[in-house]
Design an enzyme around this catalytic site. Structure first.
Site, PDB file in Angstrom:
ATOM      1  N   ASN A  87      11.527   0.441   1.010  1.00 16.65           N
ATOM      2  CA  ASN A  87      10.466   1.424   1.261  1.00 16.65           C
ATOM      3  C   ASN A  87       9.762   1.225   2.600  1.00 16.65           C
ATOM      4  OD1 ASN A  87       8.018   3.235   0.440  1.00 16.65           O
ATOM      5  ND2 ASN A  87       7.125   1.218   0.823  1.00 16.65           N
TER       6      ASN A  87
ATOM      7  N   ARG B 258       0.851  -1.201   0.000  1.00 11.75           N
ATOM      8  CA  ARG B 258       0.000   0.000   0.000  1.00 11.75           C
ATOM      9  C   ARG B 258       0.890   1.256   0.000  1.00 11.75           C
ATOM     10  NH1 ARG B 258      -1.611   0.015   6.415  1.00 11.75           N
ATOM     11  NH2 ARG B 258      -0.061   1.585   6.990  1.00 11.75           N
TER      12      ARG B 258
ATOM     13  N   ALA C 247      15.869  10.372  13.269  1.00 13.85           N
ATOM     14  CA  ALA C 247      17.196   9.745  13.385  1.00 13.85           C
ATOM     15  C   ALA C 247      17.364   8.617  12.369  1.00 13.85           C
ATOM     16  CB  ALA C 247      17.398   9.216  14.804  1.00 13.85           C
TER      17      ALA C 247
ATOM     18  N   TYR D   8      12.126   8.728  14.460  1.00 13.26           N
ATOM     19  CA  TYR D   8      11.852   8.724  13.019  1.00 13.26           C
ATOM     20  C   TYR D   8      12.907   9.554  12.280  1.00 13.26           C
ATOM     21  CZ  TYR D   8       9.269   9.003   8.615  1.00 13.26           C
ATOM     22  OH  TYR D   8       8.902   8.913   7.283  1.00 13.26           O
TER      23      TYR D   8
HETATM   24  P1  NAP Z   1       2.314   3.062   4.961  1.00 10.64           P
HETATM   25  O1  NAP Z   1       1.096   3.531   4.255  1.00 10.64           O
HETATM   26  O2  NAP Z   1       2.246   2.833   6.427  1.00 10.64           O
HETATM   27  O3  NAP Z   1       2.862   1.734   4.228  1.00 10.64           O
HETATM   28  C1  NAP Z   1       3.991   1.067   4.712  1.00 10.64           C
HETATM   29  C2  NAP Z   1       3.902  -0.395   4.369  1.00 10.64           C
HETATM   30  O4  NAP Z   1       5.078  -1.048   4.928  1.00 10.64           O
HETATM   31  C3  NAP Z   1       2.680  -1.067   4.993  1.00 10.64           C
HETATM   32  O5  NAP Z   1       2.096  -1.969   4.098  1.00 10.64           O
HETATM   33  C4  NAP Z   1       3.287  -1.791   6.193  1.00 10.64           C
HETATM   34  O6  NAP Z   1       2.523  -2.918   6.619  1.00 10.64           O
HETATM   35  C5  NAP Z   1       4.640  -2.206   5.638  1.00 10.64           C
HETATM   36  N1  NAP Z   1       5.567  -2.575   6.716  1.00 10.64           N
HETATM   37  C6  NAP Z   1       5.657  -2.060   7.962  1.00 10.64           C
HETATM   38  N2  NAP Z   1       6.562  -2.734   8.694  1.00 10.64           N
HETATM   39  C7  NAP Z   1       7.075  -3.691   7.880  1.00 10.64           C
HETATM   40  C8  NAP Z   1       8.037  -4.707   8.066  1.00 10.64           C
HETATM   41  N3  NAP Z   1       8.642  -4.915   9.253  1.00 10.64           N
HETATM   42  N4  NAP Z   1       8.328  -5.527   7.024  1.00 10.64           N
HETATM   43  C9  NAP Z   1       7.696  -5.378   5.836  1.00 10.64           C
HETATM   44  N5  NAP Z   1       6.760  -4.440   5.603  1.00 10.64           N
HETATM   45  C10 NAP Z   1       6.448  -3.612   6.622  1.00 10.64           C
HETATM   46  O7  NAP Z   1       3.523   4.086   4.754  1.00 10.64           O
HETATM   47  P2  NAP Z   1       3.852   5.099   3.540  1.00 10.64           P
HETATM   48  O8  NAP Z   1       3.335   6.425   3.896  1.00 10.64           O
HETATM   49  O9  NAP Z   1       3.517   4.484   2.248  1.00 10.64           O
HETATM   50  O10 NAP Z   1       5.447   5.182   3.712  1.00 10.64           O
HETATM   51  C11 NAP Z   1       6.336   4.372   2.959  1.00 10.64           C
HETATM   52  C12 NAP Z   1       7.749   4.861   3.216  1.00 10.64           C
HETATM   53  O11 NAP Z   1       7.849   6.244   2.857  1.00 10.64           O
HETATM   54  C13 NAP Z   1       8.188   4.779   4.675  1.00 10.64           C
HETATM   55  O12 NAP Z   1       9.551   4.419   4.752  1.00 10.64           O
HETATM   56  C14 NAP Z   1       7.998   6.199   5.174  1.00 10.64           C
HETATM   57  O13 NAP Z   1       8.839   6.499   6.265  1.00 10.64           O
HETATM   58  C15 NAP Z   1       8.362   6.992   3.932  1.00 10.64           C
HETATM   59  N6  NAP Z   1       7.789   8.341   3.906  1.00 10.64           N
HETATM   60  C16 NAP Z   1       6.436   8.535   3.937  1.00 10.64           C
HETATM   61  C17 NAP Z   1       5.944   9.839   3.885  1.00 10.64           C
HETATM   62  C18 NAP Z   1       4.474  10.141   3.863  1.00 10.64           C
HETATM   63  O14 NAP Z   1       4.112  11.333   3.977  1.00 10.64           O
HETATM   64  N7  NAP Z   1       3.595   9.171   3.704  1.00 10.64           N
HETATM   65  C19 NAP Z   1       6.837  10.917   3.829  1.00 10.64           C
HETATM   66  C20 NAP Z   1       8.192  10.677   3.824  1.00 10.64           C
HETATM   67  C21 NAP Z   1       8.677   9.386   3.845  1.00 10.64           C
HETATM   68  P3  NAP Z   1       1.564  -2.777   7.922  1.00 10.64           P
HETATM   69  O15 NAP Z   1       0.641  -1.676   7.688  1.00 10.64           O
HETATM   70  O16 NAP Z   1       0.900  -4.108   8.043  1.00 10.64           O
HETATM   71  O17 NAP Z   1       2.492  -2.490   9.079  1.00 10.64           O
END
Ligand code: NAP
Length: 254
Positions: A94, A20, A162, A160
């Site tokens: 990711n 997702r 860090a 986060y």
């Molecule tokens: P998200 O919607 O929470 O999606 C993250 C996905 O990673 C989820 O499917 C989650 O599964 C999975 N995940 C979590 N722990 C895991 C593990 N131990 N092993 C394998 N998969 C795992 O997050 P997102 O917003 O798409 O973010 C993706 C990346 O972009 C992250 O690294 C985040 O820090 C970075 N980011 C996001 C934003 C933003 O504004 N959204 C901004 C900057 C950077 P579960 O839900 O089941 O835990």
């Protein structure tokens, strides 16, 4: 829809947390560019759903459950991938988690867990995949950091920020070590992107306030991160390594 002769035709890409959010947006764009895609996610259902959507329209798409914090889980996934595909050309680290907890309230467990998913995960996965890339003489690793890593998190706590800053250092160090094998390692630093992580961590009012403060007044879309990742994963980006790319509505300009 798939573009015949896309820039990633014939490549095999694995995206962690690809079920997702940003990971799914990246998976869609990578599949559109012609690569076979492996969706690795701790959430089996979302991984399978995304793989099903991609498989119906593009090249092969496979879902595999993986916990990026566990070496055994990663090794098992790599073994399964190699049964079906000859190698892994592209790794997108990711998967990530974010908590808003303030410094005095962060428990040692929450600190440790954030480090494990956001930093140890990319380390373990890179270690598992680099030998395959060395063998084939081609590799692209893209680490999804954050504006938090370049400055300080809008929403997340010290743990986060860090980990996302640490991921940028990790990117540079590994890039330097593996460049001579045809492998590049880069980082992408998104601002606020419209995903469950962003929406779950803030109120509608607060989100509006952030959006209003950006020069480009909207949230980013997961596929917009995917567009940049496709470029970095392609032959066209062969002279770029150890770099960090901001993609943040102009919310942080450095
Ligand atoms: P998200 O919607 O929470 O999606 C993250 C996905 O990673 C989820 O499917 C989650 O599964 C999975 N995940 C979590 N722990 C895991 C593990 N131990 N092993 C394998 N998969 C795992 O997050 P997102 O917003 O798409 O973010 C993706 C990346 O972009 C992250 O690294 C985040 O820090 C970075 N980011 C996001 C934003 C933003 O504004 N959204 C901004 C900057 C950077 P579960 O839900 O089941 O835990």
């Amino acid at each position: 829809m798939k573009s015949p002769g896309g820039v990633l035709q014939g490549r095999v890409a694995l995206i962690t947390g690809g079920g997702r959010g940003i990971g799914k947006g990246i998976a869609i764009r990578i599949a559109e560019a012609g690569a076979d895609v492996i969706i690795g996610d701790i959430d089996r259902d979302s991984a399978e759903q995304t793989a099903k959507e991609l498989g119906a329209n593009y090249e092969r798409a496979v879902a595999l459950q993986v916990d990026v914090t566990k070496k055994e889980s990663i090794d098992a996934v790599v073994r399964k991938v190699l049964k079906e595909f000859s190698t892994i050309d592209i790794l997108i680290n990711n998967a990530g988690i974010m908590f808003r907890t303030r410094i005095l309230d962060i428990s040692p467990e929450e600190w440790e867990n954030t480090l494990l998913v956001n930093l140890t995960g990319p380390f373990l996965f890179s270690q598992a995949v680099i030998p395959l890339m060395k063998k084939s003489g081609y590799g692209r690793i893209v680490n999804i950091s954050s504006s938090a890593g370049r400055s300080v998190s809008t929403l997340g706590g010290a743990h986060y920020t860090a980990t996302k800053a640490g991921l940028l250092g990790f990117t540079r160090a590994v890039a330097k070590e593996v460049a001579s094998f045809g492998i590049t390692v880069n980082a992408v630093c998104p601002g606020l992107i419209d995903t469950q992580m962003a929406r779950d961590s803030t109120s509608k009012e607060e989100l509006e306030m952030f959006i209003h403060s950006f020069p480009i007044k909207r949230l980013g879309l997961p596929e917009e991160i995917g567009d940049l990742v496709v470029f970095l994963s392609s032959e066209k980006a062969s002279y770029i390594t150890g770099a960090s790319f901001d993609i943040n509505a102009g919310g942080l300009m450095i």
